[in-house]
Design an enzyme around this catalytic site. Structure first.
Site, mmCIF file in Angstrom:
data_model
loop_
_atom_site.group_PDB
_atom_site.id
_atom_site.type_symbol
_atom_site.label_atom_id
_atom_site.label_comp_id
_atom_site.label_asym_id
_atom_site.label_seq_id
_atom_site.Cartn_x
_atom_site.Cartn_y
_atom_site.Cartn_z
ATOM 1 N N ARG A 178 0.878 -1.185 0.015
ATOM 2 C CA ARG A 178 0.066 -0.111 0.091
ATOM 3 C C ARG A 178 0.867 1.386 -0.038
ATOM 4 N NH1 ARG A 178 -3.508 0.586 5.417
ATOM 5 N NH2 ARG A 178 -4.254 2.445 4.124
ATOM 6 N N ASP A 290 0.279 0.445 9.431
ATOM 7 C CA ASP A 290 -0.151 1.900 9.429
ATOM 8 C C ASP A 290 0.661 2.440 10.558
ATOM 9 O OD1 ASP A 290 -1.084 0.042 11.503
ATOM 10 O OD2 ASP A 290 -3.078 0.613 11.078
#
Length: 362
Positions: A178, A290
């Site tokens: 990502r 994250d």
């Protein structure tokens, strides 16, 4: 024989005259006390409750209450003037120069029904210059999905020029995908978002303006906090705290890139410059990417992120955000990554960016 009595050289009142006349008629004597009592009304508000009510509703206080009410009404009317008169506050310029606007970077895991709604929504936002979907799966139907999404973007887009839409297919499910750099990206700003997270266009434009004032930091909508739990053998152990801790304490130190702006340079830093052991850890654990990005930005800036108040909601639990991290897993990610970084770069803050045009008190 009639007797006339004068008190303090003043003429008798009607009540006094009546009392005097009555005394004369009955052959008695005139009494000032009786005359005064006769002049009082039958029901006199002399008891304390009546006095308080009379004091409460005196003309001066009524005028004060009316003035406060009128002021509140004027403030309310002014705040709603845009809708009443057809006037709208100035909006961000939708004709973005080179490097302007932002790229929406949507992370998806396998095929999500929420992905279609997410792409359709962000295609309608004026600030969006490009949409890039990161599809981390070797599903053979991905080509069909790509064609459908591309057609949807072109039909939904309101920009003068059609949006730059890309569909990046990865052959594995590595969560590091990502944050892979996007070749030919024309915007400096990246809005990283999970496939099932929807942020309203107005809120998105406001957050983009906040990011423009601090382009090296992270600006977003999902704050988190770390606290020192205890120290063992001189080594601190940290506790990962979610939304309720932030709401209760008003303090945060991280923003999750499930809905956050950051500069595109951090895609390069994450992929090429960050310690390889951290990326290996994310690959092995299939988690924590994250938190790793939050640590990376904090390490590069030495400053806290900026939390923006705005409208955001999730589309059920079918998308990637439905894979919620439990506190125990978050604690493990945080402590392991801090150990790999060799330090804790997170900075606590209490700052929240609010669009004052739509707030009563700010």
């Amino acid at each position: 024989m009639s007797t006339t009595i004068s008190i303090r050289d003043s003429a008798p009142t009607a009540a006094m005259a009546a009392a005097i006349s009555s005394s004369d008629m009955n052959g008695g004597f005139y009494s000032p006390a009786k005359a005064k009592a006769a002049s009082r009304p039958l029901f006199s508000p002399r008891f304390p409750p009546f006095r308080r009510l009379r004091h409460l509703f005196c003309p001066r206080k009524l005028r004060l209450v009316a003035s406060v009410f009128l002021l509140c009404f004027v403030v309310f009317l002014s705040s709603r003037l845009s809708s009443l008169m057809g006037w709208l506050p100035p909006q961000p310029n939708s004709s973005f120069p080179r490097g302007g606007g932002f790229t929406v970077l949507i992370n998806t895991w396998k095929q999500s029904s929420a992905l279609k709604q997410s792409v359709a929504h962000y295609a309608t936002c004026d600030g969006v210059a490009a949409i890039h979907v990161v599809w981390s799966d070797s599903d053979p139907h991905s080509e069909t999905m790509k064609a459908r999404l591309e057609k949807m973007v072109f039909s939904k887009s309101r920009a003068a020029q059609k949006l730059d839409f890309r569909f990046g297919m990865r052959q594995d499910e590595d969560l590091n995908n990502r944050f892979k750099p996007i070749e030919g990206m024309k915007t400096d700003a990246v809005f990283s978002v999970d496939d099932d997270v929807i942020v309203s266009c107005d809120t998105l434009d406001f957050a983009f303006g906040v990011w423009q004032s601090a382009p090296n930091g992270m600006v977003g909508f999902t704050p988190r906090m770390h606290w020192i739990d205890e120290e063992k053998s001189g080594v601190a152990n940290y506790e990962y705290e979610g939304w309720w801790s932030v709401w209760w304490m008003g303090t945060y130190s991280m923003l999750l890139p499930k809905a956050a702006f950051f500069h595109r340079k951090y895609l390069d830093l994450y992929t090429y410059d960050m310690t390889a052991s951290i990326r290996d850890y994310v690959t092995r654990e299939r988690n924590c990417e994250d938190i790793a990005m939050s640590l990376l930005v904090a390490n590069a800036t030495g400053a806290p992120p900026i939390w923006v108040k705005g409208k955001m909601y999730e589309l059920g639990s079918s998308g990637i955000s439905g894979l919620k991290r439990h506190s125990k897993s978050g604690n493990k990610c945080l402590n392991d990554l801090i150990s790999l970084f060799g330090r804790i770069p997170l900075v606590q803050t209490n700052v929240k960016a609010v669009d004052a045009r739509f707030e009563w008190f700010w």
